[in-house]
Design a protein around this motif. Structure first.
Motif, PDB file in Angstrom:
ATOM      1  N   ALA A 237       0.877  -1.350   0.110  1.00 18.90           N
ATOM      2  CA  ALA A 237      -0.108  -0.045  -0.052  1.00 18.90           C
ATOM      3  C   ALA A 237       0.810   1.378   0.005  1.00 18.90           C
ATOM      4  N   GLY A 238       1.974   1.091   0.337  1.00 20.21           N
ATOM      5  CA  GLY A 238       3.073   2.150   0.257  1.00 20.21           C
ATOM      6  C   GLY A 238       3.779   2.624   1.417  1.00 20.21           C
ATOM      7  N   TYR A 239       3.368   1.980   2.546  1.00 23.57           N
ATOM      8  CA  TYR A 239       4.237   2.210   3.658  1.00 23.57           C
ATOM      9  C   TYR A 239       5.643   1.714   3.607  1.00 23.57           C
ATOM     10  N   TYR A 240       6.639   2.363   4.529  1.00 23.90           N
ATOM     11  CA  TYR A 240       7.913   2.183   4.174  1.00 23.90           C
ATOM     12  C   TYR A 240       8.371   0.968   4.887  1.00 23.90           C
ATOM     13  N   ASP A 241       7.698   0.726   6.023  1.00 26.71           N
ATOM     14  CA  ASP A 241       7.796  -0.707   6.806  1.00 26.71           C
ATOM     15  C   ASP A 241       6.857  -0.979   7.765  1.00 26.71           C
ATOM     16  N   GLN A 242       6.841  -1.749   8.482  1.00 25.54           N
ATOM     17  CA  GLN A 242       5.646  -2.186   9.692  1.00 25.54           C
ATOM     18  C   GLN A 242       5.635  -1.109  10.575  1.00 25.54           C
ATOM     19  N   SER A 243       6.873  -0.757  11.002  1.00 25.82           N
ATOM     20  CA  SER A 243       6.803   0.346  11.896  1.00 25.82           C
ATOM     21  C   SER A 243       5.930   1.906  11.484  1.00 25.82           C
ATOM     22  N   HIS A 244       6.194   2.199  10.384  1.00 26.97           N
ATOM     23  CA  HIS A 244       5.466   3.110   9.581  1.00 26.97           C
ATOM     24  C   HIS A 244       4.235   3.021   9.616  1.00 26.97           C
TER      25      HIS A 244
END
Length: 276
Positions: A237-244
């Protein structure tokens, strides 16, 4: 199946697709009946709903305190989170608008309508009152939806810059691959014109709209496909990583992904119907 009820716990939902004359603006016309304990939270999103209540009056609880919702009103959530309560059984019919479509139905800037319960008469004038009569009249949902479509077809279509609407649709369809830096030049508009036009048509800036689309995309995928991990869905979906993703999720939903996804889904995370 369209036009037939679907039961989830004590809830009952029924929905019908609209005809080709309205498919650019309206995704579906649908109903919800059930106990107030099953009402989902209203979270920030990209779309809008015209809601017509037939049951107990609802109260929305947000950052500014409780608000009694009118019998018929618009909901266009972008930044706030609302919980809903009622003193008895809930029943309403809703017209679900596609992303960006509210700008076609009213000359009010959408940025002035977000995170409020706007009375349908203030939004659409006499057409709003006709819609109340059409949707709360006799007949099954298919009959009442056909009456509502007749009212909406007579409503004048308000002009919007097609380049702005193209930007809305581009970000909605491809939030991960669309570069905000390149969007305005690709459409032949200035960055300032894009930002101002986007706020008027969608209620928020292009950057904020993109964040909302990503948020919706992950929740919808998780609810419909039940993957074992949210990480691949978030990255797609475009998130940098799971933390983001988790940070953004908590900011918008006010809770963890796991807790929110275990509850009844907010209505605007139901999948959109395919266009005819």
């Amino acid at each position: 199946m369209y036009g037939e009820p679907a039961k989830i716990g004590a809830m009952r939902t029924t929905f019908v697709p609209v005809g080709p004359a309205l498919e650019r603006c309206v995704d579906r016309i649908w109903t919800w009946e059930g106990d107030p304990s099953e009402l989902p939270a209203l979270l920030p999103g990209t779309g809008a709903e015209l809601i017509f209540h037939r049951g107990t009056q609802l109260t929305a609880h947000g950052a500014d305190g409780p608000v009694s919702l009118p019998q018929a009103h618009l909901l266009c959530m972008r930044r706030e989170r609302w919980s809903l309560t009622a003193d008895g059984m809930v029943a309403f019919t809703a017209i679900r608008l596609r992303a960006g479509a509210l700008a076609y139905l009213t000359d009010h800037p959408v940025e002035d309508l977000i995170d409020r319960a706007v009375d349908i008469s203030d939004l659409l004038g006499p057409a709003g009152r006709y819609l109340v009569s059409a949707l709360n009249g006799t007949g099954d949902l298919t009959v009442r939806a056909a009456r509502a479509e007749q009212v909406l077809r007579r409503q004048p279509t308000h002009r919007t810059d097609p380049r702005i609407m193209a930007a809305v649709h581009q970000l909605y369809r491809q939030p991960a691959s669309t570069s905000l830096k390149d969007l305005a030049p690709a459409l032949g508009v200035s960055t300032r014109h894009l930002r101002r036009g986007f706020a008027a048509a969608a209620g928020v800036s292009p950057k904020e709209f993109q964040r909302l689309v990503r948020f919706q995309r992950v929740i919808r995928t998780m609810l419909l496909k039940s993957p074992t991990s949210a990480a691949p869905v978030a990255l797609a979906a475009g998130y940098y990583d799971q933390s983001h993703f988790i940070k953004e999720f908590r900011r918008l939903a006010g809770q963890s992904p796991g807790r929110m996804l275990s509850q009844p889904p907010p209505h605007f995370y139901l999948p959109s119907l395919p266009r005819p």
